[in-house]
Design a protein around this motif. Structure first.
Motif, PDB file in Angstrom:
ATOM      1  N   LEU A  46       0.833  -1.198   0.000  1.00 17.45           N
ATOM      2  CA  LEU A  46       0.000   0.000   0.000  1.00 17.45           C
ATOM      3  C   LEU A  46       0.874   1.257   0.000  1.00 17.45           C
ATOM      4  N   MET A  47       1.961   1.226   0.763  1.00 21.08           N
ATOM      5  CA  MET A  47       2.881   2.360   0.747  1.00 21.08           C
ATOM      6  C   MET A  47       3.465   2.557  -0.647  1.00 21.08           C
ATOM      7  N   HIS A  48       3.808   1.467  -1.318  1.00 17.87           N
ATOM      8  CA  HIS A  48       4.319   1.547  -2.686  1.00 17.87           C
ATOM      9  C   HIS A  48       3.303   2.247  -3.600  1.00 17.87           C
ATOM     10  N   ALA A  49       2.036   1.855  -3.478  1.00 20.25           N
ATOM     11  CA  ALA A  49       0.994   2.448  -4.323  1.00 20.25           C
ATOM     12  C   ALA A  49       0.797   3.924  -4.009  1.00 20.25           C
ATOM     13  N   LEU A  50       0.824   4.284  -2.735  1.00 19.51           N
ATOM     14  CA  LEU A  50       0.618   5.674  -2.331  1.00 19.51           C
ATOM     15  C   LEU A  50       1.795   6.564  -2.728  1.00 19.51           C
ATOM     16  N   SER A  51       3.007   6.073  -2.517  1.00 16.23           N
ATOM     17  CA  SER A  51       4.186   6.906  -2.774  1.00 16.23           C
ATOM     18  C   SER A  51       4.464   7.080  -4.255  1.00 16.23           C
ATOM     19  N   THR A  52       3.947   6.180  -5.095  1.00 14.36           N
ATOM     20  CA  THR A  52       4.160   6.287  -6.540  1.00 14.36           C
ATOM     21  C   THR A  52       2.949   6.854  -7.270  1.00 14.36           C
ATOM     22  N   TYR A  53       1.910   7.221  -6.511  1.00 11.24           N
ATOM     23  CA  TYR A  53       0.710   7.786  -7.130  1.00 11.24           C
ATOM     24  C   TYR A  53       1.070   9.119  -7.793  1.00 11.24           C
ATOM     25  N   HIS A  57       2.998  17.964  -8.454  1.00  7.78           N
ATOM     26  CA  HIS A  57       3.742  18.785  -7.505  1.00  7.78           C
ATOM     27  C   HIS A  57       4.768  17.924  -6.764  1.00  7.78           C
ATOM     28  N   ASP A  58       5.748  18.584  -6.140  1.00  2.92           N
ATOM     29  CA  ASP A  58       6.798  17.889  -5.403  1.00  2.92           C
ATOM     30  C   ASP A  58       6.305  17.626  -3.984  1.00  2.92           C
ATOM     31  N   LEU A  59       5.634  16.496  -3.819  1.00  2.00           N
ATOM     32  CA  LEU A  59       5.022  16.155  -2.547  1.00  2.00           C
ATOM     33  C   LEU A  59       5.693  14.918  -1.943  1.00  2.00           C
ATOM     34  N   GLN A  60       5.723  14.878  -0.629  1.00  6.87           N
ATOM     35  CA  GLN A  60       6.382  13.795   0.100  1.00  6.87           C
ATOM     36  C   GLN A  60       5.449  13.262   1.183  1.00  6.87           C
ATOM     37  N   ILE A  61       5.397  11.943   1.345  1.00 10.32           N
ATOM     38  CA  ILE A  61       4.550  11.356   2.388  1.00 10.32           C
ATOM     39  C   ILE A  61       5.105  11.727   3.762  1.00 10.32           C
ATOM     40  N   ALA A  62       4.234  12.311   4.597  1.00  7.44           N
ATOM     41  CA  ALA A  62       4.614  12.721   5.943  1.00  7.44           C
ATOM     42  C   ALA A  62       3.947  11.862   7.018  1.00  7.44           C
ATOM     43  N   ARG A  83      -7.583   9.984  -4.520  1.00  8.72           N
ATOM     44  CA  ARG A  83      -7.221  11.235  -3.857  1.00  8.72           C
ATOM     45  C   ARG A  83      -8.443  11.770  -3.129  1.00  8.72           C
ATOM     46  N   LEU A  84      -8.349  11.886  -1.811  1.00 10.81           N
ATOM     47  CA  LEU A  84      -9.472  12.373  -1.010  1.00 10.81           C
ATOM     48  C   LEU A  84      -9.486  13.890  -0.909  1.00 10.81           C
ATOM     49  N   ARG A  85      -8.287  14.468  -0.891  1.00  6.27           N
ATOM     50  CA  ARG A  85      -8.181  15.919  -0.758  1.00  6.27           C
ATOM     51  C   ARG A  85      -6.983  16.365  -1.578  1.00  6.27           C
ATOM     52  N   GLY A  86      -7.215  17.071  -2.651  1.00 10.15           N
ATOM     53  CA  GLY A  86      -6.137  17.520  -3.510  1.00 10.15           C
ATOM     54  C   GLY A  86      -5.606  18.874  -3.099  1.00 10.15           C
ATOM     55  N   GLY A  87      -4.437  19.212  -3.615  1.00  5.90           N
ATOM     56  CA  GLY A  87      -3.846  20.510  -3.330  1.00  5.90           C
ATOM     57  C   GLY A  87      -2.418  20.579  -3.811  1.00  5.90           C
ATOM     58  N   LYS A  88      -1.926  21.809  -4.035  1.00  2.00           N
ATOM     59  CA  LYS A  88      -0.557  22.000  -4.488  1.00  2.00           C
ATOM     60  C   LYS A  88       0.443  21.781  -3.360  1.00  2.00           C
ATOM     61  N   ARG A  89       0.015  22.030  -2.122  1.00  2.00           N
ATOM     62  CA  ARG A  89       0.922  21.946  -0.983  1.00  2.00           C
ATOM     63  C   ARG A  89       0.645  20.755  -0.078  1.00  2.00           C
ATOM     64  N   ILE A  90      -0.587  20.351   0.025  1.00  2.00           N
ATOM     65  CA  ILE A  90      -0.968  19.237   0.901  1.00  2.00           C
ATOM     66  C   ILE A  90      -2.056  18.432   0.219  1.00  2.00           C
ATOM     67  N   GLU A  91      -1.947  17.116   0.259  1.00  2.00           N
ATOM     68  CA  GLU A  91      -3.023  16.270  -0.269  1.00  2.00           C
ATOM     69  C   GLU A  91      -3.156  15.010   0.577  1.00  2.00           C
ATOM     70  N   GLN A 108      -4.374   5.523   4.629  1.00  2.00           N
ATOM     71  CA  GLN A 108      -4.485   6.932   4.262  1.00  2.00           C
ATOM     72  C   GLN A 108      -3.137   7.594   4.502  1.00  2.00           C
ATOM     73  N   ALA A 109      -2.753   8.459   3.578  1.00  2.00           N
ATOM     74  CA  ALA A 109      -1.455   9.117   3.681  1.00  2.00           C
ATOM     75  C   ALA A 109      -1.570  10.594   3.346  1.00  2.00           C
ATOM     76  N   TRP A 110      -0.950  11.418   4.160  1.00  2.00           N
ATOM     77  CA  TRP A 110      -0.804  12.829   3.861  1.00  2.00           C
ATOM     78  C   TRP A 110       0.507  13.027   3.111  1.00  2.00           C
ATOM     79  N   ARG A 111       0.437  13.723   1.968  1.00  3.73           N
ATOM     80  CA  ARG A 111       1.637  14.126   1.244  1.00  3.73           C
ATOM     81  C   ARG A 111       1.724  15.644   1.306  1.00  3.73           C
ATOM     82  N   THR A 112       2.900  16.142   1.651  1.00  6.64           N
ATOM     83  CA  THR A 112       3.079  17.575   1.814  1.00  6.64           C
ATOM     84  C   THR A 112       4.187  18.099   0.907  1.00  6.64           C
TER      85      THR A 112
END
Length: 267
Positions: A46-53, A57-62, A83-91, A108-112
């Motif tokens: 699941l982490m593989h799927a989330l981190s390669t989605y 933007h330059d987002l990183q799983i936090a 994607r539950l919540r999109g954004g340029k800075r946080i998703e 569920q993963a937050w990418r910032t």
């Protein structure tokens, strides 16, 4: 499939079937039942799927939180991400691990957004433990069939599978997570850190079940593999609820913390 006492490594934890489908191998099997996966491999998938989605933007799983909805069987699975919540800075992303129309695990993963040098670094006080020069031998007493355990190399600084109490351990995967693809440091961390409740067990696995119902990992830095580590401790209350907490690290220092909620019952 190997019989108890035999420990043949698979070519990877999962074989890609295309279209988001994967076939788990014998090396995903944990110590609880011969037909049930350890939580580490499907969580790492699941982490593989989330981190390669994909993202523009330059987002990183936090942070990632994995909910374990039941024992995960061996069999072809389907992994999907939305994607539950999109954004340029946080998703916020959500992934699920399903088999035969039934969902066994969600994450569920937050990418910032990452901006190098935007703030001065404020390091913690964690000191990276020296890695032992030799591999730790042996697993849980009375458990002779543990393919997942053999698919990683473990080097304990403190504690061990056959010892109760807090533990600090380095680990690395012997095989890829997905066949044909190099495992990332982030995937390696999730693959390993789901074992925190086992390495820091306070109860005998032959007499007690202390199964995690979730895994939450907060990251202030992405880990760099292949070696990653955890310093774990478990607490259990008389009402049958427990919690395992750990500090995750790599060779450069701490990278974050994890927490598992434990359901504790006699075997």
């Amino acid at each position: 499939m190997s019989q108890p006492g035999q420990h043949n490594l698979s070519s990877a934890f999962f074989l890609p079937l295309g279209g988001g489908r994967y076939e788990p191998t014998e090396s995903t099997i944990g110590p609880w039942a011969p037909g049930t996966q350890h939580g580490g491999p499907p969580g790492a998938l699941l982490m593989h799927a989330l981190s390669t989605y994909p993202s523009d933007h330059d987002l990183q799983i936090a942070r990632i939180t994995i909910e374990i909805l039941g024992p995960v069987p061996i069999g072809a699975c389907e992994v999907s991400v939305e994607r539950l919540r999109g954004g340029k800075r946080i998703e916020l992303l959500r992934a699920q691990y399903a088999m035969g129309g039934k969902v066994y695990m969600t994450a569920q993963a937050w990418r910032t957004e990452r901006i190098a040098g935007i703030v001065e670094r404020k390091p913690g006080s964690f000191v990276v433990p020296t890695m032992p020069s030799t591999e730790t031998a042996g697993f849980f007493q009375g458990i002779d069939y543990f393919p997942y355990g053999h698919a990683l190399e473990w080097r304990f600084v403190e504690g061990g599978f056959d010892q109760l109490g807090p533990a600090t351990v380095w680990a690395r995967a012997r095989i890829p997570l997905v066949e044909g693809r190099e495992i990332s440091g982030l995937e390696s961390l999730i693959l390993m850190i789901d074992s925190a409740n086992g390495v820091s067990a306070e109860l005998d696995i032959r007499q007690w079940s202390y199964v995690p119902v979730d895994l939450s990992v907060g990251l202030f830095r992405l880990p760099v593999g292949p070696w990653v580590g955890m310093s774990a401790r478990t607490v259990i209350e008389p009402d049958g609820i427990g919690q395992t907490m750990s500090t995750a690290f790599d060779s450069a220092g701490a990278v974050g913390h994890s927490m598992q909620t434990l359901f504790v019952r006699p075997q």
